[in-house]
Design an enzyme around this catalytic site. Structure first.
Site, PDB file in Angstrom:
ATOM      1  CG  ASN A   9      -1.658   1.277   1.441  1.00  0.00           C
ATOM      2  OD1 ASN A   9      -1.823   2.046   0.492  1.00  0.00           O
ATOM      3  ND2 ASN A   9      -2.126   1.516   2.652  1.00  0.00           N
ATOM      4  CD1 TRP A  10       3.488   1.275  -2.862  1.00  0.00           C
ATOM      5  CD2 TRP A  10       3.984   2.826  -4.388  1.00  0.00           C
ATOM      6  NE1 TRP A  10       4.510   0.792  -3.628  1.00  0.00           N
ATOM      7  CE2 TRP A  10       4.831   1.722  -4.586  1.00  0.00           C
ATOM      8  CE3 TRP A  10       4.104   3.923  -5.246  1.00  0.00           C
ATOM      9  CZ2 TRP A  10       5.798   1.675  -5.575  1.00  0.00           C
ATOM     10  CZ3 TRP A  10       5.064   3.879  -6.242  1.00  0.00           C
ATOM     11  CH2 TRP A  10       5.910   2.769  -6.405  1.00  0.00           C
ATOM     12  CE  LYS A  11       0.535   3.703   4.823  1.00  0.00           C
ATOM     13  NZ  LYS A  11       0.537   3.910   6.242  1.00  0.00           N
ATOM     14  CG  HIS A  93      -5.518   1.863   5.528  1.00  0.00           C
ATOM     15  ND1 HIS A  93      -5.024   2.838   6.368  1.00  0.00           N
ATOM     16  CD2 HIS A  93      -4.476   1.046   5.248  1.00  0.00           C
ATOM     17  CE1 HIS A  93      -3.737   2.611   6.578  1.00  0.00           C
ATOM     18  NE2 HIS A  93      -3.372   1.533   5.916  1.00  0.00           N
ATOM     19  CD  GLU A  95      -2.626   5.685   6.827  1.00  0.00           C
ATOM     20  OE1 GLU A  95      -2.724   5.744   5.585  1.00  0.00           O
ATOM     21  OE2 GLU A  95      -1.622   5.221   7.403  1.00  0.00           O
ATOM     22  CD  GLU A 165      -3.002  -2.495   7.658  1.00  0.00           C
ATOM     23  OE1 GLU A 165      -1.914  -2.755   7.135  1.00  0.00           O
ATOM     24  OE2 GLU A 165      -3.632  -1.455   7.433  1.00  0.00           O
ATOM     25  N   GLY A 171       2.973   2.562  10.400  1.00  0.00           N
ATOM     26  CA  GLY A 171       3.847   3.700  10.121  1.00  0.00           C
ATOM     27  C   GLY A 171       4.644   4.154  11.331  1.00  0.00           C
ATOM     28  CB  SER A 210       6.041  -1.363  11.587  1.00  0.00           C
ATOM     29  OG  SER A 210       5.587  -0.037  11.824  1.00  0.00           O
ATOM     30  N   GLY A 231       3.054  -1.136   4.125  1.00  0.00           N
ATOM     31  CA  GLY A 231       3.005   0.269   3.730  1.00  0.00           C
ATOM     32  C   GLY A 231       4.371   0.759   3.296  1.00  0.00           C
ATOM     33  N   GLY A 232       5.058   1.456   4.205  1.00  0.00           N
ATOM     34  CA  GLY A 232       6.335   2.109   3.889  1.00  0.00           C
ATOM     35  C   GLY A 232       7.327   1.235   3.128  1.00  0.00           C
TER      36      GLY A 232
HETATM   37  C1  PEP Z   1      -0.363   0.302   5.911  1.00  0.00           C
HETATM   38  O1  PEP Z   1      -0.344   1.389   5.361  1.00  0.00           O
HETATM   39  O2  PEP Z   1      -1.345  -0.429   5.758  1.00  0.00           O
HETATM   40  C2  PEP Z   1       0.778  -0.083   6.743  1.00  0.00           C
HETATM   41  C3  PEP Z   1       0.720  -1.229   7.366  1.00  0.00           C
HETATM   42  O3  PEP Z   1       1.843   0.788   6.824  1.00  0.00           O
HETATM   43  P1  PEP Z   1       3.338   0.487   7.404  1.00  0.00           P
HETATM   44  O4  PEP Z   1       3.774  -0.843   6.843  1.00  0.00           O
HETATM   45  O5  PEP Z   1       4.164   1.622   6.907  1.00  0.00           O
HETATM   46  O6  PEP Z   1       3.224   0.434   8.882  1.00  0.00           O
END
Ligand code: PEP
Length: 248
Positions: A9-11, A93, A95, A165, A171, A210, A231-232
């Site tokens: 997930n690039w957001k 999600h 966010e 999650e 993040g 993470s 994500g990241g």
């Molecule tokens: C996400 O955006 O769903 C996520 C899990 O981010 P990260 O891996 O950066 O914590």
């Protein structure tokens, strides 16, 4: 045996150039044990689809509108995502729940739109730090899962994907440890068995929060963790490919 899946997930990150770079890097790689899904920002979906050479790498929308079409400026419908080549859509999600007012009810509507379009929802659930500290994890997760499933028929439930999650791990660099994550994954699987045993056994439950190259293998080795929502670390082709290779 459930096949693993890793979704990136690039957001609202990355550029058209970096989307093309990841598509090119993925082109040479064969993932024998894992389905790979990428959710770049919507404006880059088309470029990424054109650049992907592997039919094994699939595309996802990061969200969708709960409406089918109409006067909803700024929104993207599931039919548009399907036209752009998406097979999956991330829904609920944290966010979206936190910053855009996605309630359980709206998430349920979105899930039903995704299913009606013949796409696969990746349904995100997870507790906040405060909820965990108040021993509310189980209650929150069960409420979110039940709401997300409330508007779809039994057959559609069989293809859905659930992503656990924990909000406190997204993040932050602070992942749940494998045992903590496994405990909640098992809770979700047990909860699904109240609907149907086959559903409970076949649903892929991803962990997100993470996930990095150095912790992916220990998380994915847990019996009820069927892959990750990343994500990241999905922004960097090398680390994302390493994570995709870490599935058990
Ligand atoms: C996400 O955006 O769903 C996520 C899990 O981010 P990260 O891996 O950066 O914590």
């Amino acid at each position: 045996m459930r096949r693993s899946l890793v979704a990136g997930n690039w957001k609202m990150n990355g550029s058209r150039k970096s989307a093309l770079e990841l598509a090119t890097a993925l082109g040479d790689v064969i993932f024998e044990k894992t389905d790979v899904v990428i959710a770049p920002p919507t404006p880059h979906l088309d470029a990424m689809r054109s650049a992907l050479t592997s039919a094994d790498v699939l595309l996802a929308g990061q969200d969708c509108s709960e409406h089918e079409k109409g006067a909803y400026t700024g929104e993207t419908s599931v039919l548009m995502l399907r036209e752009l080549g998406c097979s999956h859509v991330i829904v609920g999600h944290s966010e979206r729940r936190q910053f855009f007012g996605d309630s359980d009810q709206r998430v349920a509507l979105k899930v039903s739109r995704v299913v009606a379009a013949g796409l696969i929802p990746i349904i995100c659930v997870g507790e906040t730090l405060l909820e965990r500290q108040d021993s509310m994890t189980e209650k929150v997760i069960e409420r979110q899962v039940a709401a997300a499933l409330s508007q779809i028929h039994d057959k559609a439930k069989l293809s859905m994907i659930v992503a656990y999650e924990p909000v406190w791990a997204i993040g932050t660099g602070e992942s749940a440890n494998p045992e903590q994550a496994q405990k909640v994954h098992l809770l979700i699987r047990d909860f699904l068995s109240k609907y149907d045993v086959v559903l409970s056994e076949s649903t892929r439950i991803l962990y997100g929060g993470s996930v990095k190259s150095d912790n992916a293998a220990s998380l994915f080795a847990m019996p009820d963790i069927d892959g990750g929502l990343v994500g990241g670390a999905s922004l960097d082709a090398k680390s994302f490919i390493n994570i995709c290779r870490s599935t058990a």
